[in-house]
Design a protein around this motif. Structure first.
Motif, mmCIF file in Angstrom:
data_model
loop_
_atom_site.group_PDB
_atom_site.id
_atom_site.type_symbol
_atom_site.label_atom_id
_atom_site.label_comp_id
_atom_site.label_asym_id
_atom_site.label_seq_id
_atom_site.Cartn_x
_atom_site.Cartn_y
_atom_site.Cartn_z
ATOM 1 N N TYR A 165 37.116 -42.797 -44.799
ATOM 2 C CA TYR A 165 35.761 -43.327 -44.980
ATOM 3 C C TYR A 165 35.020 -43.162 -43.666
ATOM 4 O O TYR A 165 35.453 -43.681 -42.636
ATOM 5 C CB TYR A 165 35.848 -44.816 -45.361
ATOM 6 C CG TYR A 165 34.520 -45.515 -45.549
ATOM 7 C CD1 TYR A 165 33.987 -45.700 -46.814
ATOM 8 C CD2 TYR A 165 33.820 -46.012 -44.452
ATOM 9 C CE1 TYR A 165 32.769 -46.353 -46.991
ATOM 10 C CE2 TYR A 165 32.606 -46.665 -44.612
ATOM 11 C CZ TYR A 165 32.079 -46.836 -45.881
ATOM 12 O OH TYR A 165 30.888 -47.487 -46.060
ATOM 13 N N ASN A 166 33.897 -42.388 -43.690
ATOM 14 C CA ASN A 166 33.141 -42.245 -42.449
ATOM 15 C C ASN A 166 31.677 -41.927 -42.726
ATOM 16 O O ASN A 166 31.261 -41.780 -43.882
ATOM 17 C CB ASN A 166 33.777 -41.184 -41.534
ATOM 18 C CG ASN A 166 33.781 -39.802 -42.163
ATOM 19 O OD1 ASN A 166 32.770 -39.343 -42.669
ATOM 20 N ND2 ASN A 166 34.928 -39.135 -42.121
ATOM 21 N N SER A 167 30.916 -41.788 -41.650
ATOM 22 C CA SER A 167 29.462 -41.664 -41.738
ATOM 23 C C SER A 167 28.992 -40.332 -42.317
ATOM 24 O O SER A 167 27.822 -40.192 -42.675
ATOM 25 C CB SER A 167 28.855 -41.845 -40.341
ATOM 26 O OG SER A 167 29.416 -40.887 -39.446
ATOM 27 N N THR A 168 29.864 -39.339 -42.428
ATOM 28 C CA THR A 168 29.441 -38.036 -42.948
ATOM 29 C C THR A 168 29.380 -38.029 -44.477
ATOM 30 O O THR A 168 28.850 -37.095 -45.070
ATOM 31 C CB THR A 168 30.415 -36.921 -42.496
ATOM 32 O OG1 THR A 168 31.694 -37.125 -43.120
ATOM 33 C CG2 THR A 168 30.581 -36.912 -40.985
ATOM 34 N N GLN A 169 29.943 -39.070 -45.103
ATOM 35 C CA GLN A 169 29.997 -39.091 -46.565
ATOM 36 C C GLN A 169 28.719 -39.662 -47.169
ATOM 37 O O GLN A 169 28.037 -40.484 -46.557
ATOM 38 C CB GLN A 169 31.202 -39.929 -47.027
ATOM 39 C CG GLN A 169 32.541 -39.333 -46.596
ATOM 40 C CD GLN A 169 33.680 -40.332 -46.687
ATOM 41 O OE1 GLN A 169 33.477 -41.533 -46.453
ATOM 42 N NE2 GLN A 169 34.864 -39.862 -47.023
ATOM 43 N N THR A 170 28.418 -39.261 -48.415
ATOM 44 C CA THR A 170 27.246 -39.788 -49.116
ATOM 45 C C THR A 170 27.536 -41.223 -49.556
ATOM 46 O O THR A 170 28.705 -41.608 -49.710
ATOM 47 C CB THR A 170 26.938 -38.946 -50.364
ATOM 48 O OG1 THR A 170 28.048 -39.047 -51.269
ATOM 49 C CG2 THR A 170 26.706 -37.479 -49.992
ATOM 50 N N PRO A 171 26.504 -42.023 -49.797
ATOM 51 C CA PRO A 171 26.717 -43.391 -50.287
ATOM 52 C C PRO A 171 27.535 -43.435 -51.578
ATOM 53 O O PRO A 171 28.335 -44.359 -51.776
ATOM 54 C CB PRO A 171 25.291 -43.912 -50.524
ATOM 55 C CG PRO A 171 24.438 -43.122 -49.582
ATOM 56 C CD PRO A 171 25.061 -41.760 -49.529
#
Length: 694
Positions: free
Chosen positions: A91-97
């Motif tokens: 889980y990280n900031s590059t993934q879409t909501p």
């Protein structure tokens, strides 16, 4: 109870990871974590840290949350777990909501066992940060939490809230490089002061340590690489410009090399890293920004184009080589210029005195005339009682000579220059150089001008650096790096004190260096080609199919059926099921002479008929006992009169017989193994099935 925990863990170890036994300390750490206690694990890179939380994760009811500093490292670890049949995600900031929401749903539904995330992303996981969902927290690269560590990251310092939010949840902190001060700080910052510390040996015995003077580096590197044409490696450089120049120079020489540094666009960095991980690029020329995010097990060498700034960084970077346990090389170049540049970097910086002390220690390591491994391990508080025998100093000990006259000439030149000049100018004076700088200052007229013209520039540098290390000279960094006397210098100049120095190594190609680490046979090459083919088909790095150590064992043992294939270290149940047939086909094609296959079984048969035990046969034939049992079962199936009843009990045969009545048996042993809850080994099951068939 404890032994039962380990027994059950061992079955998971083979089933999911393909190994028959734990490495040192792993079993104790796993048992400790499974009992719900906090732990600090200090274990060398490639020593098996990940197993200490990945295997317990399979047994915990809820999720194991893994805090990791780099996105690339998370993806790599998750890909490896999935290839072993373990449900994991990141889980990280590059993934879409939408993707992030889907991952949180998986956690809530207990569909994944491990979730990797960075400290910065924890705020997005607030709704699952409770003991309803989380059974364990693993903080990887834990030294990042301490300002005393060599890779401090402020984002790690917020992690102290985890113990407050999850008071009953065990926290396991893991690192490869942490001295005593850093270890204490990690426990304090994480709020786990009573955590048990497990300190494994820092020794990476399979890595050959070597240091050379940075003279004609490119030629030295070219010679080094020509001996390792098909081997992957990383060359660390101090600057971005150096990485690009070295990559360009090596490409001109015919090597597949790419530069990697923080100044490149993120997409390009990702592509370069992926090509290296997938064995499409052989060499990465990088700043220290590269390496922490990969878990590539078949890196065979690491070169430090420049001397690192401390021993922690050096240790961590060389640890990226030889993670599969096979022989690897660590080659460091060092120069006076590196020391000067680092001195400028750390001037007026935070912890300046600490950084200067650490720089001094690695300088001493680089210029050492005694066993390098003893110096390196001693720095981390581990003291060897004997020399390692596997570093350049041990393989080729330096020879000392009476250097009083050389020392007096060097010190006289420093005196005549009024202790105002740096090393380069002093050497030019000694050698009688005819350049503008000499004439501008009138040094051609002093008595020491040209008194050392019979000694090369590089050799003079070698001698003056030794005189500095021995305490006769100091470098005045605040006065343009001028060389100054210490009180000891007067003893050499005026009291005739004896000085012993070492001769510089000639050519620096190093006759002590071990030859190419992996002697590739035709079969090994074919196994690597098959691994690459599978890698492309499944879109995973080749080493996640099997690492080089597993391929070497397949090459040696040459398994000829799935049961033999399962005995190979690194082959788990899922991989055996997926890949055994393909690898066996390559082996069978390689073994074109059937007589070879027959003779190996006949040798086992003859020894067994002579009354030898399984263990004795295995020892005599240099085989695993599991392979011997497989031979015997195959011989029985071919009609040989062998009594297997001595090797498996009647009750064990009965258990297998009862299972066979309940399942559709099609020849695979895995369904029987699982139906017995892993409480009987594959070898016993094979023996029982063979007896029942008979």
């Amino acid at each position: 109870m404890a032994s039962q925990v380990i027994t059950n863990s061992l079955s998971h170890l083979k089933k999911y990871f393909g190994y028959d036994s734990f490495r040192k300390d792993q079993a104790e750490i796993i048992e400790h974590v499974l009992s719900g206690k906090d732990a600090l694990v200090v274990m060398p890179t490639g020593g098996g840290k990940s197993m200490c939380f990945q295997l317990p994760a399979l047994k915990f009811e809820g999720l194991t949350l893994v805090i990791s500093p780099l996105i690339a490292l998370m993806k790599d670890q998750v890909d490896g777990l999935k290839s072993n049949g373990i449900p994991a995600d990141f889980y990280n900031s590059t993934q879409t909501p939408e993707v992030q929401l889907e991952i949180k749903s998986k956690v809530a539904n207990r569909d994944i066992k491990l979730l990797y995330t960075a400290p910065e992303s924890l705020s997005g996981l607030q709704e699952i940060l409770s003991e309803t969902y989380i059974s364990c927290v693993a903080v990887d690269e834990a030294h990042c939490i301490s300002s005393w560590g060599h890779d401090f990251r402020p984002s790690y310092q917020q992690l102290g809230f985890l113990k407050k939010s999850l008071p009953k949840t065990p926290i396991i902190a893991l690192t490869a490089t942490a001295d005593k001060t850093t270890r204490k700080d990690i426990l304090k910052q994480l709020g786990i002061p009573k955590a048990k510390a497990f300190l494994s040996s820092f020794d990476r015995e399979n890595i050959f340590l070597e240091v050379r003077v940075a003279d004609k580096r490119l030629k030295q590197i070219e010679n080094f690489l020509l001996r390792r044409k098909d081997e992957a490696g990383i060359a660390y450089c101090l600057s971005r410009k150096s990485t690009e120049k070295l990559a360009k120079d090596l490409t001109k020489k015919g090597f597949k090399a790419k530069a990697y540094h923080a100044g490149l666009p993120s997409e390009e960095r990702s592509k370069i890293q992926e090509e290296f991980v997938y064995d499409k690029t052989q060499i990465i020329c990088a700043t220290v920004a590269f390496g922490m995010g990969i878990d590539k097990s078949n890196v065979r060498w690491v070169i430090h184009y420049n001397m690192p700034k401390n021993l922690e960084g050096y240790y961590q970077e060389i640890g990226r080589a030889g993670r599969d346990g096979l022989q690897a090389n660590a080659l460091m170049f060092h120069s006076y210029a590196d020391v000067i540049q680092y001195k400028r970097f750390i001037e007026n910086s935070m912890n300046q005195k600490v950084q200067e002390a650490k720089l001094d220690r690695i300088k001493q390591f680089a210029e050492a005339t005694s066993c390098r491994r003893r110096i390196l391990l001693g720095y981390f508080g581990e003291h060897l009682t004997e020399n390692c025998g596997f570093c350049d100093v041990c393989k080729n000990p330096p020879r000392f000579f009476d250097a009083k006259l050389i020392a007096q000439k060097a010190l006289s030149a420093v005196a005549r220059a009024k202790q105002k000049e740096p090393m380069g100018m002093i050497i030019d004076i000694l050698r009688g150089a005819k350049n503008a700088a000499i004439y501008d200052k009138g040094y051609q007229n002093i008595k020491t001008y040209g008194i050392g013209d019979g000694i090369s520039w590089r050799d003079w540098q070698h001698y003056i650096l030794q005189l500095t290390n021995l305490g006769y000279i100091e470098i005045a960094f605040h006065r343009g790096n001028a060389l100054e006397f210490t009180p000891l210098a007067k003893k050499v100049l005026f009291e005739d004190e004896q000085v012993w120095l070492t001769k510089p190594k000639q050519d620096q190609v190093s006759s002590s260096q071990p030859k190419q680490t992996l002697k590739s046979s035709n079969l090994f090459t074919q196994l690597k080609q098959l691994r690459m083919q599978i890698s492309i088909e499944e879109n995973i790095p080749p080493y996640l199919v099997f690492n080089d150590a597993t391929l070497k064992e397949i090459e040696k043992e040459r398994p000829l059926d799935e049961n033999e294939f399962k005995t190979i270290s690194g082959v788990n149940s899922l991989k055996s099921e997926k890949y055994a047939d393909s690898f066996i086909e390559v082996i069978e094609k390689f073994n074109t002479k059937k007589i070879q296959k027959t003779s190996t079984y006949d040798q086992t048969y003859a020894l067994f008929q002579d009354g030898n035990s399984i263990e004795d046969i295995a020892k005599t034939r240099n085989l695993k006992s599991t392979t011997v049992i497989s031979h015997l079962c195959t011989l029985v199936e071919k009609g040989k009169p062998i009594d297997l009843s001595k090797l498996v009990s009647t009750s064990e045969v009965k258990k297998v017989q009862n299972i066979l009545k309940e399942i559709d048996y099609e020849g695979a042993l895995k369904p029987i193994f699982e139906a017995l809850n892993g409480n009987m080994s594959y070898e016993k099951i094979r023996l029982a099935v063979t007896l029942l068939k008979k």
